[in-house]
Design an enzyme around this catalytic site. Structure first.
Site, PDB file in Angstrom:
ATOM      1  CG  ASN A  11     -56.872 108.830 -14.202  1.00 49.59           C
ATOM      2  OD1 ASN A  11     -56.236 107.804 -13.934  1.00 49.59           O
ATOM      3  ND2 ASN A  11     -56.672 109.982 -13.580  1.00 49.59           N
ATOM      4  CG  HIS A  96     -54.024 113.465 -12.171  1.00 52.12           C
ATOM      5  ND1 HIS A  96     -54.395 113.571 -10.857  1.00 52.12           N
ATOM      6  CD2 HIS A  96     -55.156 113.252 -12.876  1.00 52.12           C
ATOM      7  CE1 HIS A  96     -55.717 113.399 -10.767  1.00 52.12           C
ATOM      8  NE2 HIS A  96     -56.194 113.204 -11.978  1.00 52.12           N
ATOM      9  CD  GLU A 168     -58.228 116.056 -14.685  1.00 46.67           C
ATOM     10  OE1 GLU A 168     -59.122 115.303 -15.063  1.00 46.67           O
ATOM     11  OE2 GLU A 168     -57.358 115.718 -13.888  1.00 46.67           O
ATOM     12  N   GLY A 241     -62.540 110.272 -14.256  1.00 46.18           N
ATOM     13  CA  GLY A 241     -61.959 109.465 -13.186  1.00 46.18           C
ATOM     14  C   GLY A 241     -62.972 108.460 -12.660  1.00 46.18           C
TER      15      GLY A 241
HETATM   16  P1  PGA Z   1     -63.002 112.472 -11.385  1.00 51.67           P
HETATM   17  O1  PGA Z   1     -61.440 112.435 -11.735  1.00 51.67           O
HETATM   18  O2  PGA Z   1     -63.737 112.340 -12.709  1.00 51.67           O
HETATM   19  O3  PGA Z   1     -63.242 111.311 -10.472  1.00 51.67           O
HETATM   20  O4  PGA Z   1     -63.261 113.792 -10.733  1.00 51.67           O
HETATM   21  C1  PGA Z   1     -60.907 113.026 -12.885  1.00 51.67           C
HETATM   22  C2  PGA Z   1     -59.406 112.961 -12.819  1.00 51.67           C
HETATM   23  O5  PGA Z   1     -58.866 113.060 -11.699  1.00 51.67           O
HETATM   24  O6  PGA Z   1     -58.718 112.808 -13.839  1.00 51.67           O
END
Ligand code: PGA
Length: 268
Positions: A11, A96, A168, A241
């Site tokens: 993402n 999200h 998440e 992310g």
């Molecule tokens: P991150 O984001 O891996 O930078 O923590 C994941 C996401 O928000 O989908």
């Protein structure tokens, strides 16, 4: 992890212009090999989807939008609908925490987006997860329950298998740059949340749907933590992310998935 194919989604959030996105895909093509038991998905900005759809090797990558609007067409200035994305993407991220918390998307809107994705033959990647405060107050299971049951409530049972859920926890998400130093949940915390998600799906659509549902973990995943995260009970892959913006980190995550699948299939 269960018998499902591993799914790894990058993402990119609101990062990389069209040219930068193209360079990243070029680098990933050089590094990443095809493996049938791993599905790789890229979620660039809306603007980069069209050019990347011409550039990507479809045997290696599928495309995902980061958001879409639940009405198919009409007077909704600034929005892009699921029906417009139909031939361009396999997946759309829905719910999200950026959308829930920074854009105040309510549960019902996320439910309508899940339904719009299914109506347009796109698999929604539904993100759920508690904030630090909700966890501290012992509300994690309730929050997950409300998010999962509302989002899935308008689906026919035959459509449930098209949905992917990403657990998440909001407290574990990086700010996009500090992913390798950020706090990540223990395997027990991840396993417990994923059990709760499967339980909620089972209540709605039965145990087979719950067992077959693909559930990802997301939050500060990096090349060095990927394998441990993917080996947490019930995890079918990762939503990445910050680390997905760096080709070495992202291909390191894919390498970790290769090694894990190779070990599982007994090739080494
Ligand atoms: P991150 O984001 O891996 O930078 O923590 C994941 C996401 O928000 O989908």
């Amino acid at each position: 992890m269960n018998q499902n194919r591993l799914l790894i989604v990058g993402n990119w959030k609101m990062n990389l212009n069209v040219q930068q996105a193209s360079i990243l895909v070029h680098r990933l093509h050089e590094r990443i090999r095809i493996r049938r038991d791993i599905e790789l998905v890229l979620a660039p900005s809306m603007l980069a989807l069209q050019p990347l759809s011409l550039q990507i090797d479809r045997r290696k990558f599928r495309l995902c939008a980061q958001n879409a609007y639940f009405v198919d067409e009409g007077a909704y200035t600034g929005e892009v609908s699921f029906s417009m994305l139909q031939d361009l993407v396999h997946y759309v991220i829905v719910g999200h925490s950026d959308r829930r918390h920074k854009f105040n998307e309510p549960l019902e809107m996320i439910r309508d987006k899940v339904a719009a994705a299914i109506r347009n033959d796109i698999s929604p990647i539904l993100c759920v997860g508690e904030t630090a405060e909700e966890r501290k107050d012992g509300e994690t299971k309730q929050v997950i329950h409300d998010q999962v049951t509302t989002a899935l409530s308008n689906l026919a049972s035959r459509d449930v298998s098209k949905v992917v859920i990403a657990y998440e926890p909001v407290w574990a998400l990086s700010n996009g740059t500090d992913y390798s130093h950020h706090e990540i949940p223990t395997p027990d915390i991840i396993a417990e949340a994923i059990r709760a998600i499967r339980h909620n799906v089972s209540e709605l659509y039965g145990p087979t749907a719950a067992k077959e549902m693909r559930i990802l973990y997301g939050g500060s995943a990096s090349a060095s933590t990927a394998r441990g995260l993917m080996e947490s009970e019930g995890v079918d892959g990762l939503l990445v992310g910050g680390a997905s913006l760096n080709y070495q980190e992202f291909s390191g995550i894919v390498d970790a998935a290769y090694r894990m699948q190779t070990a599982i299939s007994g090739e080494i």
